[in-house]
Design a protein around this motif. Structure first.
Motif, PDB file in Angstrom:
ATOM      1  N   ASN A   1       5.028  18.191  -0.012  1.00  0.00           N
ATOM      2  CA  ASN A   1       4.322  16.973   0.366  1.00  0.00           C
ATOM      3  C   ASN A   1       3.257  17.197   1.425  1.00  0.00           C
ATOM      4  OD1 ASN A   1       5.786  15.391  -1.371  1.00  0.00           O
ATOM      5  ND2 ASN A   1       7.387  14.941   0.135  1.00  0.00           N
ATOM      6  N   LYS A   2       2.930  18.410   1.788  1.00  0.00           N
ATOM      7  CA  LYS A   2       1.940  18.683   2.819  1.00  0.00           C
ATOM      8  C   LYS A   2       0.564  18.151   2.463  1.00  0.00           C
ATOM      9  CE  LYS A   2       4.489  21.094   5.627  1.00  0.00           C
ATOM     10  NZ  LYS A   2       4.954  20.574   6.840  1.00  0.00           N
ATOM     11  N   GLY A   3       0.149  18.155   1.214  1.00  0.00           N
ATOM     12  CA  GLY A   3      -1.178  17.700   0.809  1.00  0.00           C
ATOM     13  C   GLY A   3      -1.348  16.201   0.899  1.00  0.00           C
ATOM     14  N   ASP A   4      -0.258  15.451   1.045  1.00  0.00           N
ATOM     15  CA  ASP A   4      -0.340  13.998   1.106  1.00  0.00           C
ATOM     16  C   ASP A   4      -0.744  13.489   2.481  1.00  0.00           C
ATOM     17  OD1 ASP A   4       0.417  13.962  -1.514  1.00  0.00           O
ATOM     18  OD2 ASP A   4       2.542  13.598  -1.084  1.00  0.00           O
ATOM     19  N   GLU A   5      -0.735  14.345   3.520  1.00  0.00           N
ATOM     20  CA  GLU A   5      -1.026  13.906   4.879  1.00  0.00           C
ATOM     21  C   GLU A   5      -2.438  13.331   4.981  1.00  0.00           C
ATOM     22  OE1 GLU A   5      -1.408  15.771   9.357  1.00  0.00           O
ATOM     23  OE2 GLU A   5      -0.426  16.925   7.796  1.00  0.00           O
ATOM     24  N   GLU A   6      -3.436  14.027   4.455  1.00  0.00           N
ATOM     25  CA  GLU A   6      -4.807  13.543   4.529  1.00  0.00           C
ATOM     26  C   GLU A   6      -4.976  12.242   3.747  1.00  0.00           C
ATOM     27  OE1 GLU A   6      -9.219  15.057   3.279  1.00  0.00           O
ATOM     28  OE2 GLU A   6      -7.802  16.543   4.034  1.00  0.00           O
ATOM     29  N   GLN A   7      -4.306  12.134   2.607  1.00  0.00           N
ATOM     30  CA  GLN A   7      -4.375  10.910   1.810  1.00  0.00           C
ATOM     31  C   GLN A   7      -3.779   9.727   2.582  1.00  0.00           C
ATOM     32  OE1 GLN A   7      -5.948  10.363  -0.975  1.00  0.00           O
ATOM     33  NE2 GLN A   7      -5.323   8.235  -1.018  1.00  0.00           N
ATOM     34  N   THR A   8      -2.681   9.931   3.281  1.00  0.00           N
ATOM     35  CA  THR A   8      -2.051   8.871   4.056  1.00  0.00           C
ATOM     36  C   THR A   8      -2.965   8.417   5.189  1.00  0.00           C
ATOM     37  OG1 THR A   8       0.104   9.799   3.546  1.00  0.00           O
ATOM     38  CG2 THR A   8       0.001   8.268   5.391  1.00  0.00           C
ATOM     39  N   ILE A   9      -3.599   9.347   5.884  1.00  0.00           N
ATOM     40  CA  ILE A   9      -4.512   9.003   6.974  1.00  0.00           C
ATOM     41  C   ILE A   9      -5.707   8.227   6.428  1.00  0.00           C
ATOM     42  CG2 ILE A   9      -6.045   9.967   8.728  1.00  0.00           C
ATOM     43  CD1 ILE A   9      -4.012  12.320   8.885  1.00  0.00           C
ATOM     44  N   SER A  10      -6.252   8.653   5.309  1.00  0.00           N
ATOM     45  CA  SER A  10      -7.370   7.937   4.688  1.00  0.00           C
ATOM     46  C   SER A  10      -6.976   6.518   4.324  1.00  0.00           C
ATOM     47  CB  SER A  10      -7.846   8.671   3.432  1.00  0.00           C
ATOM     48  OG  SER A  10      -8.338   9.936   3.760  1.00  0.00           O
ATOM     49  N   THR A  11      -5.766   6.340   3.835  1.00  0.00           N
ATOM     50  CA  THR A  11      -5.289   5.009   3.484  1.00  0.00           C
ATOM     51  C   THR A  11      -5.205   4.119   4.715  1.00  0.00           C
ATOM     52  OG1 THR A  11      -4.037   5.921   1.643  1.00  0.00           O
ATOM     53  CG2 THR A  11      -3.407   3.730   2.390  1.00  0.00           C
ATOM     54  N   PHE A  12      -4.705   4.647   5.834  1.00  0.00           N
ATOM     55  CA  PHE A  12      -4.662   3.879   7.072  1.00  0.00           C
ATOM     56  C   PHE A  12      -6.059   3.451   7.512  1.00  0.00           C
ATOM     57  CE2 PHE A  12      -0.310   5.325   8.487  1.00  0.00           C
ATOM     58  CZ  PHE A  12       0.186   4.058   8.703  1.00  0.00           C
ATOM     59  N   LEU A  13      -7.041   4.347   7.377  1.00  0.00           N
ATOM     60  CA  LEU A  13      -8.404   4.018   7.802  1.00  0.00           C
ATOM     61  C   LEU A  13      -9.050   2.955   6.924  1.00  0.00           C
ATOM     62  CD1 LEU A  13      -9.913   7.514   8.671  1.00  0.00           C
ATOM     63  CD2 LEU A  13      -9.387   5.671  10.259  1.00  0.00           C
ATOM     64  N   THR A  14      -8.788   2.995   5.632  1.00  0.00           N
ATOM     65  CA  THR A  14      -9.537   2.149   4.700  1.00  0.00           C
ATOM     66  C   THR A  14      -8.827   0.877   4.270  1.00  0.00           C
ATOM     67  OG1 THR A  14      -8.710   3.414   2.801  1.00  0.00           O
ATOM     68  CG2 THR A  14     -10.812   4.110   3.772  1.00  0.00           C
ATOM     69  N   ASP A  15      -7.528   0.727   4.557  1.00  0.00           N
ATOM     70  CA  ASP A  15      -6.870  -0.499   4.090  1.00  0.00           C
ATOM     71  C   ASP A  15      -7.339  -1.708   4.905  1.00  0.00           C
ATOM     72  OD1 ASP A  15      -5.438  -0.147   6.441  1.00  0.00           O
ATOM     73  OD2 ASP A  15      -3.492  -0.522   5.544  1.00  0.00           O
ATOM     74  N   ARG A  16      -7.097  -2.898   4.403  1.00  0.00           N
ATOM     75  CA  ARG A  16      -7.562  -4.153   4.999  1.00  0.00           C
ATOM     76  C   ARG A  16      -9.069  -4.131   5.205  1.00  0.00           C
ATOM     77  NH1 ARG A  16      -3.800  -5.573   9.984  1.00  0.00           N
ATOM     78  NH2 ARG A  16      -2.500  -3.792   9.638  1.00  0.00           N
ATOM     79  N   ASP A  17      -9.800  -3.781   4.192  1.00  0.00           N
ATOM     80  CA  ASP A  17     -11.270  -3.704   4.187  1.00  0.00           C
ATOM     81  C   ASP A  17     -11.830  -2.604   5.088  1.00  0.00           C
ATOM     82  OD1 ASP A  17     -11.441  -5.795   2.356  1.00  0.00           O
ATOM     83  OD2 ASP A  17     -11.502  -7.297   3.949  1.00  0.00           O
ATOM     84  N   GLY A  18     -10.990  -1.773   5.707  1.00  0.00           N
ATOM     85  CA  GLY A  18     -11.441  -0.655   6.513  1.00  0.00           C
ATOM     86  C   GLY A  18     -12.135  -1.035   7.800  1.00  0.00           C
TER      87      GLY A  18
END
Length: 171
Positions: free
Chosen positions: A27-44
């Motif tokens: 699951n190491k490759g999912d870290e960047e995806q999770t951070i991107s999701t935090f930045l962009t959710d709720r219209d970013g």
């Protein structure tokens, strides 16, 4: 003598430990995806709540300021999932700046953006988020730290001047 029944609990515990290690290593490759999701959710959309700047000469703190305390603009940073971003009213100047953003997650989470903003420095423009470290990121808060280093003097020893800017954003 030892029987297989006495070793069975140890074998089961080792099997669970190895399977947990294997799953977490995948699951190491999912870290960047999770951070991107935090930045962009709720219209970013992230609004600047505080900007703290500290100037150090060597390891001595020379000046610590909280900037934009009486700015009439709502400065905001918007991240889009397609890798584009917008900063409105940077440095408390009426402007909208567009650019792209990316994350690097080698030793720490580094945020990079190519946007060029007008500012109040002598040059009049800058790339404030060319390389920023993500210090904190949650559902409602984001802290980016930008460190600029230059040489204050070289004789008799090198003294580095650092300007550390902490941008605190909220939803």
């Amino acid at each position: 003598m030892y029987s297989i029944k006495s070793k069975l609990p140890v074998v089961i515990v080792l099997a669970f430990m190895l399977s947990g290690w294997f799953i977490s290593s995948c699951n190491k490759g999912d870290e960047e995806q999770t951070i991107s999701t935090f930045l962009t959710d709720r219209d970013g959309l992230w609004r600047l709540a505080s900007l703290r700047v500290e100037t150090l000469h060597g390891d001595t703190s020379k000046r610590r300021d909280t900037l934009n305390t009486n700015c009439v603009f709502n400065q905001s940073f918007t991240f889009k999932p397609d890798g584009t971003c917008t900063y409105e009213d940077f440095s408390c100047l009426d402007q909208t700046t567009n650019g792209t953003w990316e994350l690097a997650t080698t030793d720490s989470v580094i945020f990079r953006s190519n946007m060029v903003c007008k500012d109040t420095t002598v040059t009049g423009t800058g790339r404030p988020f060319a390389k920023a470290q993500v210090l904190n990121l949650g559902q409602n808060s984001l802290v980016l730290q930008v460190v600029r280093t230059d040489t204050l003097r070289k004789t008799p020893l090198v003294v580095l001047r650092r300007r550390i800017s902490n941008y605190g954003f909220i939803r």
